[in-house]
Motif scaffolding. Structure first.
Motif, PDB file in Angstrom:
ATOM      1  N   SER A  53       0.835  -1.204   0.000  1.00 30.47           N
ATOM      2  CA  SER A  53       0.000   0.000   0.000  1.00 30.47           C
ATOM      3  C   SER A  53       0.870   1.254   0.000  1.00 30.47           C
ATOM      4  O   SER A  53       0.576   2.226  -0.709  1.00 30.47           O
ATOM      5  CB  SER A  53      -0.932   0.001   1.216  1.00 30.47           C
ATOM      6  OG  SER A  53      -1.730  -1.173   1.219  1.00 30.47           O
ATOM      7  N   ARG A  67      -4.657   2.514   1.906  1.00 30.00           N
ATOM      8  CA  ARG A  67      -4.476   2.536   3.356  1.00 30.00           C
ATOM      9  C   ARG A  67      -3.323   1.619   3.750  1.00 30.00           C
ATOM     10  O   ARG A  67      -3.303   0.451   3.402  1.00 30.00           O
ATOM     11  CB  ARG A  67      -5.773   2.130   4.047  1.00 30.00           C
ATOM     12  CG  ARG A  67      -6.807   3.249   3.941  1.00 30.00           C
ATOM     13  CD  ARG A  67      -8.065   2.904   4.642  1.00 30.00           C
ATOM     14  NE  ARG A  67      -8.639   1.676   4.120  1.00 30.00           N
ATOM     15  CZ  ARG A  67      -9.582   0.998   4.740  1.00 30.00           C
ATOM     16  NH1 ARG A  67     -10.027   1.409   5.909  1.00 30.00           N
ATOM     17  NH2 ARG A  67     -10.079  -0.095   4.202  1.00 30.00           N
ATOM     18  N   THR A  75      -4.701  -4.873   4.481  1.00 31.66           N
ATOM     19  CA  THR A  75      -5.468  -4.853   3.239  1.00 31.66           C
ATOM     20  C   THR A  75      -6.146  -6.209   3.084  1.00 31.66           C
ATOM     21  O   THR A  75      -5.480  -7.233   3.042  1.00 31.66           O
ATOM     22  CB  THR A  75      -4.544  -4.554   2.037  1.00 31.66           C
ATOM     23  OG1 THR A  75      -3.843  -3.338   2.284  1.00 31.66           O
ATOM     24  CG2 THR A  75      -5.336  -4.429   0.744  1.00 31.66           C
ATOM     25  N   ASP A  91      -4.206  -2.940  -5.296  1.00 32.99           N
ATOM     26  CA  ASP A  91      -3.532  -3.232  -4.029  1.00 32.99           C
ATOM     27  C   ASP A  91      -4.136  -4.515  -3.459  1.00 32.99           C
ATOM     28  O   ASP A  91      -5.326  -4.571  -3.163  1.00 32.99           O
ATOM     29  CB  ASP A  91      -3.767  -2.054  -3.070  1.00 32.99           C
ATOM     30  CG  ASP A  91      -2.939  -2.165  -1.796  1.00 32.99           C
ATOM     31  OD1 ASP A  91      -1.974  -2.955  -1.780  1.00 32.99           O
ATOM     32  OD2 ASP A  91      -3.264  -1.443  -0.829  1.00 32.99           O
TER      33      ASP A  91
HETATM   34 MG   LIG Z   1      -1.736  -3.134   2.300  1.00 29.97          MG
END
Ligand SMILES: [Mg+2]
Ligand SMILES: Nc1nc2c(ncn2[C@@H]2O[C@H](COP(=O)(O)OP(=O)(O)OP(=O)(O)O)[C@@H](O)[C@H]2O)c(=O)[nH]1
Length: 204
Positions: A53, A67, A75, A91
Motif C-alpha cells: 500500500s 491505506r 489490506t 492493491d
Molecule cells: Mg496493504
C-alpha cells in the motif's frame, strides 16, 4: 486498445507529476465485485506488511490513497485505484501472515488466488515486492513460481531499502537478484521515496 490510448497511458504512467486523479474505486473479493470498465491493471503483491500500500501511495504521490498500516494483514480485499481514469493500480492483501486466524488466512489466500487466476482481471504487470532487509522468503519464492506458471509479466522491487546499512546493500541485492534470476530488481524505499521513476518506467 488503440495506439492513441497506449501512448497516452505510457505518457501518463511515466510522468508521476501529471497524475491528475487517483480514486479508490472498489474493493473486490470475486468477479462479481469487479469494476465494469476494461482498463489495464497493474497489481501489487508481496508478504503481509512488506509495503504494498505504501508503494502505491508513493507511486501516485498521494500519502493516504491506499491505506497502509503497521498491523500486518491490513489490506483485506483487492482494492482497485483508478488513475487518470485510464488504468488501475490494484492493491492486494499480503500472503504469509502467520499470526492471523486460519479462517482469515484462508480468506486472504482465496482472494489472492482468485485475482491471479480469474480471466476477468488479468493484470498487464505484476509488481512483486520483496523486503530488502528480510530477503526472499519461502512464501515469496512459492508465489513467484505461481506467477511464472500463470505466465504473468513480473517486476520485482526490493522495498524498505532504507533499512539496509551501507555494508549490507551489495549482499542483499545479490541474494534477491540470484533468487529471481533473469528479472530486473528495482531498489525501492517508500519511506525515502527512492525508485519511483524506475518503477514507473518498468510498469508501462
Ligand atoms: Mg496493504
Ligand atoms: N522503513 C520503511 N518502512 C516502510 C517502507 N514501506 C512501508 N513501510 C512500513 O511498513 C508497514 C507496512 O506498510 P503497508 O504499506 O501497510 O504494507 P502492506 O504490504 O500494504 O501490508 P498488508 O496490506 O497488511 O499486507 C508500515 O508501517 C509502513 O510505514 C519503506 O520503504 N521503508
Amino acid at each position: 486498445m488503440s495506439c492513441g490510448f497506449e501512448s497516452r497511458l505510457r505518457h501518463n504512467m511515466t510522468n508521476p507529476q501529471i497524475i491528475k486523479s487517483a480514486i479508490f474505486l472498489k474493493g473486490a473479493v470475486h468477479d462479481t465485485g469487479l469494476p465494469l470498465e476494461v482498463l489495464p491493471q497493474v497489481a501489487f503483491i508481496g508478504r503481509s506488511n512488506v509495503g504494498k500500500s505504501s508503494v502505491i501511495n508513493t507511486l501516485v504521490g498521494r500519502n493516504k490513497l491506499a491505506r497502509s498500516s503497521s498491523t500486518p494483514g491490513f489490506t483485506a480485499e483487492a482494492n482497485f485505484y483508478l488513475i487518470n481514469e485510464e488504468f488501475y493500480l490494484v492493491d492486494l492483501p499480503g500472503y504469509g501472515f502467520a499470526r492471523g486466524s486460519h479462517t482469515q488466512r484462508d480468506k486472504i489466500a482465496r482472494i489472492i488466488e482468485w485475482y491471479f487466476i480469474s480471466e476477468n482481471t488479468n493484470p498487464r504487470k505484476v509488481v512483486l515486492i520483496i523486503d530488502a532487509k528480510v530477503g526472499p522468503t519461502v512464501d515469496d519464492i512459492n508465489f513467484y513460481n505461481f506467477l511464472k506458471e500463470h505466465k504473468k509479466d513480473i517486476v520485482i522491487i526490493a522495498n524498505k531499502f532504507d533499512k539496509l546499512k551501507q555494508n549490507e546493500v551489495f549482499k542483499a541485492l545479490d541474494v534477491i537478484e540470484k533468487t529471481f534470476e533473469g528479472n530486473k530488481v528495482i531498489k525501492y524505499s517508500a519511506r525515502e521515496k527512492i525508485g519511483i521513476d524506475e518503477l514507473f518506467e518498468n510498469i508501462k
